[in-house]
Design a protein around this motif. Structure first.
Motif, PDB file in Angstrom:
ATOM      1  N   ASN A   1       0.787  -1.238   0.000  1.00  0.00           N
ATOM      2  CA  ASN A   1       0.000   0.000   0.000  1.00  0.00           C
ATOM      3  C   ASN A   1       0.816   1.284   0.000  1.00  0.00           C
ATOM      4  O   ASN A   1       0.337   2.315   0.446  1.00  0.00           O
ATOM      5  N   MET A   2       2.037   1.199  -0.420  1.00  0.00           N
ATOM      6  CA  MET A   2       2.816   2.429  -0.527  1.00  0.00           C
ATOM      7  C   MET A   2       2.878   2.842  -1.983  1.00  0.00           C
ATOM      8  O   MET A   2       3.134   1.996  -2.847  1.00  0.00           O
ATOM      9  N   THR A   3       2.651   4.082  -2.219  1.00  0.00           N
ATOM     10  CA  THR A   3       2.852   4.565  -3.579  1.00  0.00           C
ATOM     11  C   THR A   3       4.340   4.497  -3.895  1.00  0.00           C
ATOM     12  O   THR A   3       5.182   4.487  -2.984  1.00  0.00           O
ATOM     13  N   ALA A   4       4.642   4.464  -5.169  1.00  0.00           N
ATOM     14  CA  ALA A   4       6.060   4.406  -5.558  1.00  0.00           C
ATOM     15  C   ALA A   4       6.812   5.620  -5.030  1.00  0.00           C
ATOM     16  O   ALA A   4       7.956   5.523  -4.580  1.00  0.00           O
TER      17      ALA A   4
ATOM     18  N   ALA B   1      20.283   7.297  18.980  1.00  0.00           N
ATOM     19  CA  ALA B   1      19.400   6.364  18.273  1.00  0.00           C
ATOM     20  C   ALA B   1      18.351   7.169  17.518  1.00  0.00           C
ATOM     21  O   ALA B   1      17.744   8.078  18.078  1.00  0.00           O
ATOM     22  N   VAL B   2      18.181   6.841  16.265  1.00  0.00           N
ATOM     23  CA  VAL B   2      17.126   7.467  15.469  1.00  0.00           C
ATOM     24  C   VAL B   2      16.167   6.362  15.048  1.00  0.00           C
ATOM     25  O   VAL B   2      16.575   5.388  14.404  1.00  0.00           O
ATOM     26  N   LEU B   3      14.921   6.505  15.422  1.00  0.00           N
ATOM     27  CA  LEU B   3      13.910   5.500  15.111  1.00  0.00           C
ATOM     28  C   LEU B   3      12.875   6.106  14.182  1.00  0.00           C
ATOM     29  O   LEU B   3      12.335   7.176  14.457  1.00  0.00           O
ATOM     30  N   LEU B   4      12.609   5.402  13.112  1.00  0.00           N
ATOM     31  CA  LEU B   4      11.628   5.857  12.139  1.00  0.00           C
ATOM     32  C   LEU B   4      10.502   4.842  12.132  1.00  0.00           C
ATOM     33  O   LEU B   4      10.735   3.657  11.899  1.00  0.00           O
ATOM     34  N   GLU B   5       9.299   5.295  12.420  1.00  0.00           N
ATOM     35  CA  GLU B   5       8.141   4.401  12.379  1.00  0.00           C
ATOM     36  C   GLU B   5       7.143   4.990  11.392  1.00  0.00           C
ATOM     37  O   GLU B   5       6.563   6.047  11.644  1.00  0.00           O
ATOM     38  N   MET B   6       6.990   4.323  10.277  1.00  0.00           N
ATOM     39  CA  MET B   6       6.125   4.879   9.238  1.00  0.00           C
ATOM     40  C   MET B   6       4.901   4.002   9.032  1.00  0.00           C
ATOM     41  O   MET B   6       4.943   2.794   9.205  1.00  0.00           O
ATOM     42  N   LYS B   7       3.808   4.652   8.689  1.00  0.00           N
ATOM     43  CA  LYS B   7       2.589   3.911   8.397  1.00  0.00           C
ATOM     44  C   LYS B   7       2.671   3.355   6.984  1.00  0.00           C
ATOM     45  O   LYS B   7       3.049   4.059   6.057  1.00  0.00           O
ATOM     46  N   THR B   8       2.302   2.094   6.871  1.00  0.00           N
ATOM     47  CA  THR B   8       2.339   1.504   5.524  1.00  0.00           C
ATOM     48  C   THR B   8       0.983   1.601   4.828  1.00  0.00           C
ATOM     49  O   THR B   8       0.842   1.164   3.692  1.00  0.00           O
ATOM     50  N   ILE B   9       0.000   2.157   5.503  1.00  0.00           N
ATOM     51  CA  ILE B   9      -1.310   2.359   4.873  1.00  0.00           C
ATOM     52  C   ILE B   9      -1.329   3.733   4.230  1.00  0.00           C
ATOM     53  O   ILE B   9      -2.311   4.469   4.312  1.00  0.00           O
ATOM     54  N   ALA B  10      -0.228   4.044   3.607  1.00  0.00           N
ATOM     55  CA  ALA B  10      -0.043   5.413   3.151  1.00  0.00           C
ATOM     56  C   ALA B  10      -0.906   5.735   1.947  1.00  0.00           C
ATOM     57  O   ALA B  10      -0.427   5.853   0.834  1.00  0.00           O
ATOM     58  N   ALA B  11      -2.194   5.828   2.215  1.00  0.00           N
ATOM     59  CA  ALA B  11      -3.080   6.287   1.157  1.00  0.00           C
ATOM     60  C   ALA B  11      -2.955   7.796   1.016  1.00  0.00           C
ATOM     61  O   ALA B  11      -3.560   8.403   0.153  1.00  0.00           O
ATOM     62  N   LEU B  12      -2.169   8.359   1.925  1.00  0.00           N
ATOM     63  CA  LEU B  12      -1.982   9.805   1.894  1.00  0.00           C
ATOM     64  C   LEU B  12      -1.311  10.220   0.591  1.00  0.00           C
ATOM     65  O   LEU B  12      -0.303   9.644   0.204  1.00  0.00           O
ATOM     66  N   PRO B  13      -1.848  11.167  -0.075  1.00  0.00           N
ATOM     67  CA  PRO B  13      -1.193  11.622  -1.293  1.00  0.00           C
ATOM     68  C   PRO B  13       0.060  12.412  -0.939  1.00  0.00           C
ATOM     69  O   PRO B  13       0.158  12.990   0.138  1.00  0.00           O
ATOM     70  N   HIS B  14       0.991  12.379  -1.821  1.00  0.00           N
ATOM     71  CA  HIS B  14       2.160  13.225  -1.620  1.00  0.00           C
ATOM     72  C   HIS B  14       1.733  14.683  -1.672  1.00  0.00           C
ATOM     73  O   HIS B  14       0.951  15.083  -2.530  1.00  0.00           O
ATOM     74  N   ARG B  15       2.259  15.467  -0.751  1.00  0.00           N
ATOM     75  CA  ARG B  15       1.968  16.889  -0.771  1.00  0.00           C
ATOM     76  C   ARG B  15       2.516  17.474  -2.071  1.00  0.00           C
ATOM     77  O   ARG B  15       3.665  17.231  -2.431  1.00  0.00           O
ATOM     78  N   PRO B  16       1.681  18.205  -2.792  1.00  0.00           N
ATOM     79  CA  PRO B  16       2.189  18.761  -4.040  1.00  0.00           C
ATOM     80  C   PRO B  16       3.315  19.750  -3.768  1.00  0.00           C
ATOM     81  O   PRO B  16       3.224  20.585  -2.875  1.00  0.00           O
ATOM     82  N   VAL B  17       4.371  19.608  -4.503  1.00  0.00           N
ATOM     83  CA  VAL B  17       5.489  20.541  -4.357  1.00  0.00           C
ATOM     84  C   VAL B  17       5.777  21.163  -5.715  1.00  0.00           C
ATOM     85  O   VAL B  17       5.540  20.559  -6.759  1.00  0.00           O
TER      86      VAL B  17
ATOM     87  N   ARG C   1      -0.270  -3.444  13.269  1.00  0.00           N
ATOM     88  CA  ARG C   1      -0.250  -1.978  13.416  1.00  0.00           C
ATOM     89  C   ARG C   1      -0.087  -1.280  12.073  1.00  0.00           C
ATOM     90  O   ARG C   1      -0.235  -0.071  11.982  1.00  0.00           O
ATOM     91  N   GLN C   2       0.275  -2.055  11.064  1.00  0.00           N
ATOM     92  CA  GLN C   2       0.603  -1.506   9.751  1.00  0.00           C
ATOM     93  C   GLN C   2       1.660  -0.402   9.879  1.00  0.00           C
ATOM     94  O   GLN C   2       1.496   0.723   9.400  1.00  0.00           O
ATOM     95  N   VAL C   3       2.689  -0.781  10.572  1.00  0.00           N
ATOM     96  CA  VAL C   3       3.801   0.141  10.806  1.00  0.00           C
ATOM     97  C   VAL C   3       5.106  -0.557  10.413  1.00  0.00           C
ATOM     98  O   VAL C   3       5.313  -1.729  10.733  1.00  0.00           O
ATOM     99  N   LEU C   4       5.919   0.165   9.723  1.00  0.00           N
ATOM    100  CA  LEU C   4       7.256  -0.299   9.381  1.00  0.00           C
ATOM    101  C   LEU C   4       8.238   0.536  10.201  1.00  0.00           C
ATOM    102  O   LEU C   4       8.245   1.760  10.112  1.00  0.00           O
TER     103      LEU C   4
END
Lengths: 119, 309
Positions: free
Chosen positions: B148-151, B284-300, B188-191
């Motif tokens: 479920n991640m966009t490219a 320590a740097v911890l990154l927890e990202m949601k894999t249900i990223a239906a969120l569109p990329h913010r237009p830039v 949790r759908q978390v990576l």
């Protein structure tokens, strides 16, 4: 002015452009050509991953060696860069101009940074 | 060469020193997660271990019911620091589920097959191994189980973790390698991903840069502001945190940075910071990202190639 194409992926040896050390290799090549009065065209063909850490060393530090006007003249528009790579490039270049224009500016930002919401 | 910090489960032997993990927690059973309590437990273990040299030490884990898989990288650093003082650290009292986690994540030398293919086992990289690290991340994360991640989001994620590694390699100034590890949590759908270095921490570098005393948490907050960097000389910096923070804000996930006695966290767009009960021995740097990223990329706005330089 002689035009010199430089393929970033070929210099690095692949499309993964993530390390500062690889950025230095690109930098050294570009630096020499600019010093020689050539016009460099960076190609991002086949670059699949790229970090700002790589770009800071590859192109950002050029702004510490040459004035922006000279770089604008001797760096051709990048080719084969996708939209995200263009965004990264612009971010790094704009940051480098500020950094070398006023390298201690970061200190002035300090107060604002530590006033963020305490948990 | 075997990992000097790798701890094996064992039974106590005469003459061994025994330390209890999470001994100060009031609960009978604790869950170690990427939060203040979790890092307090690891930092206090480091504090307790710091008093020993050339010792056989057993760390007792019977209170621990759950340990987030990616945090094993952070715990590994604690054991490596103890090993630097020629201690031999072994673990005991592991509940079956915890033993599974530690085996699958390669925190202990006993191995267990990861049949769900959700683990990125701990691996140590030298600071000049950015390319190897990148390949490791790609091999373990770019797979069908990460749905479920966009490219665009997928690429952004990989570049974000490459940024973290690059920053660790640039700033750590540590004799120990950079330790990485990760875990996919399907429910949790978390990576989640952790990059840990045993360097001097952010506080010293930031205070030296600013010529001003800051707490560890304040130092992290400063370093995480876009464009702030402790780098001096010919190479500009300060963009890695900007890329990361924008990514997390867009994704709705969480980034946690622990360095010495401070913890800084961004959850979505919300930022908080805390002080730990004891210093953690590195960053320590911890990154927890949601894999249900239906969120569109913010237009830039896409820059004009003719106007880059």
């Amino acid at each position: 002015m002689k035009d010199v194409p430089i393929n970033v992926a070929q210099v690095v040896g692949g499309g993964i452009c993530v390390s500062a050390a690889d950025g230095h290799r690109v930098h050294d090549l570009v630096y020499d050509h600019i010093l020689a009065g050539h016009r460099v065209c960076l190609s991002f063909e086949s670059v699949t991953r790229m970090t700002t850490a790589f770009l800071n060393t590859a192109v950002g530090q050029l702004y510490g060696a040459f004035p922006p006007d000279r770089l604008r003249e001797q760096l051709a528009p990048p080719v084969c860069a996708d939209p995200r790579q263009l965004v990264q490039l612009k971010l790094v270049v704009d940051r480098a101009k500020v950094f070398f224009d006023n390298p201690v500016r970061a200190r002035a930002d300090f107060s604002q940074a530590i006033e963020s919401d305490d948990g | 060469m075997p990992n000097p910090g790798r701890a094996d489960e064992t039974r106590g032997l005469a003459g061994d020193v025994t330390l209890r993990f999470s001994c100060s927690a009031p609960q009978a059973s604790v869950e170690v997660k990427a939060n203040t309590a979790g890092f307090n437990a690891m930092a206090c273990l480091h504090r307790d271990l710091s008093g020993f040299h050339d010792a056989n030490i057993i760390v007792e884990f019977s209170k621990v019911a759950w340990f987030d898989g990616h945090l094993t990288a952070a715990l590994d650093l604690v054991f490596r620091q103890a090993a630097c003082r020629r201690n031999v650290v072994r673990l005991s009292g592991l509940r079956p589920r915890l033993r599974d986690t530690f085996c699958k994540n390669h925190l202990i030398s006993k191995r267990k097959f990861d049949r769900h293919n959700t683990v990125m086992p701990i691996r140590a990289f030298e600071v000049d191994q950015a390319l190897a690290f990148s390949g490791y991340a790609k091999r373990h994360l770019d797979r069908p189980e990460m749905p479920n991640m966009t490219a665009a989001l997928r690429r952004c994620f990989f570049e974000s973790i490459d940024e973290i590694f690059a920053n660790a390699a640039l700033h750590a100034r540590a004799s120990l390698p950079v330790i990485v590890g990760g875990q996919y949590f399907p429910r949790r759908q978390v990576l989640a991903f952790a990059i840990v270095d045993g360097g001097e921490g952010m506080q010293r570098a930031v205070c030296a840069k600013l010529h001003r005393a800051l707490s560890p948490a304040e130092a992290i907050a400063w370093a995480m502001e876009p464009y702030n960097t402790t780098r001096q000389g010919d190479v500009p910096g300060g963009l890695g945190s900007k890329v990361l923070r924008e990514f997390i804000e867009e994704n709705g996930g969480r980034i946690t940075v622990v360095s010495a006695g401070g913890l800084w966290q961004q959850h979505g767009a919300l930022v908080s910071r805390r002080h730990l009960a004891a210093p953690y021995p590195g960053t320590a740097v911890l990154l927890e990202m949601k894999t249900i990223a239906a969120l569109p990329h913010r237009p830039v706005e896409i820059p004009d190639p003719n106007n880059i330089w």
